[in-house]
Design a protein around this motif. Structure first.
Motif, PDB file in Angstrom:
ATOM      1  N   ASN A 220      61.075  -5.496  -0.051  1.00 49.03           N
ATOM      2  CA  ASN A 220      61.393  -6.075   1.252  1.00 49.03           C
ATOM      3  C   ASN A 220      60.109  -6.232   2.055  1.00 49.03           C
ATOM      4  OD1 ASN A 220      64.191  -6.084   0.732  1.00 49.03           O
ATOM      5  ND2 ASN A 220      64.337  -3.913   1.288  1.00 49.03           N
ATOM      6  N   GLU A 221      59.689  -7.477   2.261  1.00 47.58           N
ATOM      7  CA  GLU A 221      58.461  -7.762   2.990  1.00 47.58           C
ATOM      8  C   GLU A 221      58.785  -8.313   4.373  1.00 47.58           C
ATOM      9  OE1 GLU A 221      56.297 -10.508   0.569  1.00 47.58           O
ATOM     10  OE2 GLU A 221      55.313  -8.928  -0.580  1.00 47.58           O
ATOM     11  N   GLU A 222      58.022  -7.865   5.339  1.00 48.19           N
ATOM     12  CA  GLU A 222      58.134  -8.401   6.686  1.00 48.19           C
ATOM     13  C   GLU A 222      56.972  -9.369   6.915  1.00 48.19           C
ATOM     14  OE1 GLU A 222      57.935  -7.022  11.385  1.00 48.19           O
ATOM     15  OE2 GLU A 222      57.667  -5.557   9.759  1.00 48.19           O
ATOM     16  N   ARG A 223      57.292 -10.581   7.267  1.00 45.42           N
ATOM     17  CA  ARG A 223      56.259 -11.608   7.493  1.00 45.42           C
ATOM     18  C   ARG A 223      55.929 -11.682   8.973  1.00 45.42           C
ATOM     19  NH1 ARG A 223      56.655 -17.082   9.058  1.00 45.42           N
ATOM     20  NH2 ARG A 223      54.941 -18.412   8.341  1.00 45.42           N
ATOM     21  N   GLN A 224      54.650 -11.600   9.261  1.00 51.00           N
ATOM     22  CA  GLN A 224      54.162 -11.780  10.619  1.00 51.00           C
ATOM     23  C   GLN A 224      53.055 -12.829  10.606  1.00 51.00           C
ATOM     24  OE1 GLN A 224      52.923  -8.024  12.264  1.00 51.00           O
ATOM     25  NE2 GLN A 224      54.976  -7.119  12.164  1.00 51.00           N
ATOM     26  N   VAL A 225      52.793 -13.381  11.791  1.00 47.47           N
ATOM     27  CA  VAL A 225      51.686 -14.325  11.935  1.00 47.47           C
ATOM     28  C   VAL A 225      50.684 -13.734  12.906  1.00 47.47           C
ATOM     29  CG1 VAL A 225      50.993 -16.617  12.721  1.00 47.47           C
ATOM     30  CG2 VAL A 225      53.090 -16.334  11.390  1.00 47.47           C
ATOM     31  N   ALA A 226      49.426 -13.671  12.494  1.00 49.86           N
ATOM     32  CA  ALA A 226      48.365 -13.064  13.307  1.00 49.86           C
ATOM     33  C   ALA A 226      47.376 -14.120  13.764  1.00 49.86           C
ATOM     34  CB  ALA A 226      47.647 -11.981  12.514  1.00 49.86           C
ATOM     35  N   HIS A 227      46.906 -13.967  15.004  1.00 54.28           N
ATOM     36  CA  HIS A 227      45.851 -14.822  15.561  1.00 54.28           C
ATOM     37  C   HIS A 227      44.568 -14.005  15.549  1.00 54.28           C
ATOM     38  CE1 HIS A 227      44.190 -17.186  19.270  1.00 54.28           C
ATOM     39  NE2 HIS A 227      43.584 -17.517  18.144  1.00 54.28           N
ATOM     40  N   VAL A 228      43.658 -14.328  14.645  1.00 54.55           N
ATOM     41  CA  VAL A 228      42.430 -13.558  14.423  1.00 54.55           C
ATOM     42  C   VAL A 228      41.245 -14.349  14.959  1.00 54.55           C
ATOM     43  CG1 VAL A 228      40.949 -12.499  12.691  1.00 54.55           C
ATOM     44  CG2 VAL A 228      43.430 -12.501  12.362  1.00 54.55           C
ATOM     45  N   THR A 229      40.432 -13.717  15.787  1.00 58.01           N
ATOM     46  CA  THR A 229      39.241 -14.378  16.323  1.00 58.01           C
ATOM     47  C   THR A 229      38.028 -13.473  16.143  1.00 58.01           C
ATOM     48  OG1 THR A 229      39.503 -13.466  18.546  1.00 58.01           O
ATOM     49  CG2 THR A 229      40.650 -15.524  18.082  1.00 58.01           C
ATOM     50  N   GLY A 230      36.860 -14.075  16.020  1.00 62.53           N
ATOM     51  CA  GLY A 230      35.655 -13.285  15.850  1.00 62.53           C
ATOM     52  C   GLY A 230      34.389 -14.092  16.073  1.00 62.53           C
ATOM     53  N   THR A 231      33.271 -13.373  16.097  1.00 62.72           N
ATOM     54  CA  THR A 231      31.959 -13.985  16.303  1.00 62.72           C
ATOM     55  C   THR A 231      30.998 -13.465  15.239  1.00 62.72           C
ATOM     56  OG1 THR A 231      32.340 -14.095  18.685  1.00 62.72           O
ATOM     57  CG2 THR A 231      30.065 -14.315  17.932  1.00 62.72           C
ATOM     58  N   LEU A 232      30.200 -14.365  14.673  1.00 61.88           N
ATOM     59  CA  LEU A 232      29.243 -13.973  13.637  1.00 61.88           C
ATOM     60  C   LEU A 232      28.042 -13.268  14.249  1.00 61.88           C
ATOM     61  CD1 LEU A 232      30.920 -15.944  11.838  1.00 61.88           C
ATOM     62  CD2 LEU A 232      28.759 -16.562  10.764  1.00 61.88           C
ATOM     63  N   ARG A 233      27.661 -12.170  13.628  1.00 59.45           N
ATOM     64  CA  ARG A 233      26.423 -11.479  13.971  1.00 59.45           C
ATOM     65  C   ARG A 233      25.442 -11.574  12.802  1.00 59.45           C
ATOM     66  NH1 ARG A 233      27.866 -12.217  18.307  1.00 59.45           N
ATOM     67  NH2 ARG A 233      28.772 -10.747  19.800  1.00 59.45           N
ATOM     68  N   THR A 234      25.932 -11.282  11.608  1.00 65.14           N
ATOM     69  CA  THR A 234      25.079 -11.392  10.424  1.00 65.14           C
ATOM     70  C   THR A 234      25.714 -12.302   9.371  1.00 65.14           C
ATOM     71  OG1 THR A 234      26.082  -9.349   9.583  1.00 65.14           O
ATOM     72  CG2 THR A 234      23.992  -9.136  10.742  1.00 65.14           C
ATOM     73  N   SER A 235      26.954 -11.984   8.986  1.00 72.14           N
ATOM     74  CA  SER A 235      27.631 -12.784   7.972  1.00 72.14           C
ATOM     75  C   SER A 235      29.116 -12.831   8.279  1.00 72.14           C
ATOM     76  CB  SER A 235      27.410 -12.194   6.578  1.00 72.14           C
ATOM     77  OG  SER A 235      28.095 -10.960   6.443  1.00 72.14           O
ATOM     78  N   LEU A 236      29.822 -13.737   7.607  1.00 66.69           N
ATOM     79  CA  LEU A 236      31.260 -13.862   7.800  1.00 66.69           C
ATOM     80  C   LEU A 236      31.971 -12.615   7.297  1.00 66.69           C
ATOM     81  CD1 LEU A 236      33.486 -15.778   8.792  1.00 66.69           C
ATOM     82  CD2 LEU A 236      33.587 -16.750   6.495  1.00 66.69           C
ATOM     83  N   TYR A 237      31.489 -12.047   6.184  1.00 68.45           N
ATOM     84  CA  TYR A 237      32.077 -10.817   5.652  1.00 68.45           C
ATOM     85  C   TYR A 237      32.053  -9.708   6.706  1.00 68.45           C
ATOM     86  CZ  TYR A 237      32.847 -11.732   0.656  1.00 68.45           C
ATOM     87  OH  TYR A 237      33.344 -12.175  -0.534  1.00 68.45           O
ATOM     88  N   GLU A 238      30.873  -9.478   7.273  1.00 69.96           N
ATOM     89  CA  GLU A 238      30.718  -8.394   8.236  1.00 69.96           C
ATOM     90  C   GLU A 238      31.475  -8.679   9.528  1.00 69.96           C
ATOM     91  OE1 GLU A 238      26.579  -7.635   8.699  1.00 69.96           O
ATOM     92  OE2 GLU A 238      26.316  -6.942   6.641  1.00 69.96           O
TER      93      GLU A 238
END
Length: 495
Positions: A220-238
């Motif tokens: 049984n999975e619950e589906r949610q939608v997330a709004h994710v925001t960010g700013t690069l400092r070194t790399s996209l991974y970090e």
């Protein structure tokens, strides 16, 4: 298990009697009753996680021991033990050692399976029917059948399990690390088989009406939608890790915007991104990401905003707000998030030692890193080609062709039709090479061009008839992105 000394028990019982009953000799009948009771309380079986059990030695009756807490849900009611005798202490656990068989580590444990009065020993209303559980984990280069055999199952037991799972799970797709558990009756009949790959992937077979039946485990999975925001400092991974997200989301974003941004070469410090992504949970625990429904990148490479849309004919693609396709004929790069070690143009050759034209781009990556076809096309070269080592060439539409050199392994054959993002080979260091890397080149009408500056027209846009439905689909995501809300937000998705 060492039997309890009757003399010691007699002395114990004698000490526990009231003073008036301790006077005089212990009669013959009392002694007989004590000796008959030794067997009844000498051995017990209790359940642990997943319904497994361990043999327990009863403690001295003067001490009460708290049992080990269970780490998971209680076992099925059908396999629970009857109530303990009145005033009888709870037995302390004595772990039964697992057995290692071949390359599969098998734990063999006796269980109390079903307290059927018809099979109890005469005069013992607390005796339990024992069953056996074999558990193991697949090792490298080992099949499920081999693991079952190493764990002690007979060939006919293995064949019954395989037959029950046919059409439910293909054992040829088994992976090292997959775990299984088999419950066997005292007669050796398979009662239950459980196969688990991860918390979200599992299959099982249970006996019913005289045979085993295979099933896929429902999660049984619950589906949610997330709004994710960010700013690069070194790399996209970090940047992803800094906001509490998995680097896997960075790879997903790079794939969505792969036609416009080379995420190793183009991003700069201070670039901003927004992602609207599905997340799946089970009992409050994060399981995985779903689809990226919308994404925006604003920075040095430019501003790009795209939306995922499934058309009425079932075709799924990403489009900008005006319905223009985000996908182009060729990707910006044949690998995800890798570094450029040498660009297009004149350079001093690292082996030959003189200056010559470098008609391609070198991407440094470990041996074995997958290489993708940057566009749909037909394989025109697949083999060893002198200084280029293992080389793959693909002919695309409109006079374009792409070339992938120094591969450690080729995954396609000449004449084969491939699609954009198909894996065609693995990074290597074959031919004239100083280390593991991919030499990637593009030709237009037979002439080399710079892959990093290549401009390609987008694919077919949405039709006018499709636009009202498209605008309605993306309206919510547009409001989220236009709100300027930079916090990590989550909301229940509307189906």
């Amino acid at each position: 298990m060492n039997p309890i000394n009757p003399d010691s028990k007699l002395e114990l019982l004698h000490r526990q009697q009231p003073a008036r009953k301790r006077r005089g000799k212990l009669g013959t009948w009392t002694l007989a009753a004590v000796l008959m009771g030794v067997t009844a309380w000498n051995t017990h079986v209790i359940f642990e996680r997943y319904g497994t059990a361990r043999a327990m030695e009863a403690p001295r009756p003067t001490a009460r021991v708290t049992p080990e807490p269970e780490n998971d849900a209680a076992p099925p009611t059908a396999f629970s033990l009857p109530p303990s005798r009145p005033h009888q202490p709870v037995p302390a656990p004595l772990h039964r050692q697992g057995e290692e068989t071949g390359t599969a580590t098998a734990s063999v444990v006796d269980h109390a399976a079903n307290h059927d009065p018809s099979v109890r020993a005469p005069g013992d209303r607390y005796a339990a029917v024992a069953y056996r559980v074999v558990a193991a984990r697949l090792q490298k280069n080992q099949t499920v059948a081999e693991a079952l055999s190493k764990a002690g199952l007979a060939p006919e037991q293995t064949q019954e399990i395989v037959a029950a799972m046919r059409g439910v799970f293909d054992f040829r797709r088994a992976r090292p690390g997959d775990a299984f558990r088999v419950k066997l009756s005292p007669e050796g009949e398979v009662l239950f088989f459980d196969y688990e790959r991860s918390p979200t992937q599992g299959w099982y077979a249970r006996r019913d009406a005289g045979r085993l039946w295979g099933f896929r485990r429902a999660i049984n999975e619950e589906r949610q939608v997330a709004h994710v925001t960010g700013t690069l400092r070194t790399s996209l991974y970090e940047a992803m890790e800094a906001i509490g997200e998995s680097p896997a989301l960075a790879v997903m974003l790079a794939e969505v915007l792969a036609w416009d941004i080379d995420f190793y070469r183009d991003p700069q410090r201070g670039d901003r991104f927004q992602i609207i992504v599905e997340k799946y949970f089970h009992k409050g625990r994060f399981l995985r990401y779903g689809e990226i429904l919308a994404a925006e990148y604003d920075g040095a490479p430019g501003t790009y905003r795209v939306f995922r849309y499934e058309s009425e004919d079932g075709r799924v693609a990403y489009y900008d707000a005006d319905g223009r396709s985000a996908q182009k004929a060729l990707l910006k790069a044949p690998m995800k998030l890798v570094r450029i070690t040498s660009g297009y143009g004149k350079r001093r050759h690292p082996i030959l030692g003189y200056t010559k034209m470098h008609r391609g781009v070198d991407y440094g990556a470990p041996i074995g890193t997958p290489v993708m076809a940057v566009g749909d096309g037909t394989v025109i070269q697949a083999g060893y080609a002198g200084p280029n080592g293992n080389l793959v060439g693909i002919r695309h539409a409109n006079g374009y062709s792409t070339w992938y050199a120094h591969l450690s392994k080729i995954l396609v054959r000449r004449g084969q039709r491939v699609h954009q993002k198909d894996y065609i080979g693995k990074v290597g260091s074959t031919g004239r090479s100083t280390g593991p890397h991919l030499h990637y080149a593009v030709k237009k009408d037979g002439v080399h061009v710079n892959p990093l500056t290549l401009k390609l027209p987008p694919r077919r846009p949405l039709s006018r008839a499709e636009m009202p439905r498209f605008r309605k689909t993306i309206a919510t995501w547009q409001r989220w992105m236009d709100s300027g809300d930079l916090r990590l937000a989550a909301a229940r998705a509307t189906e």
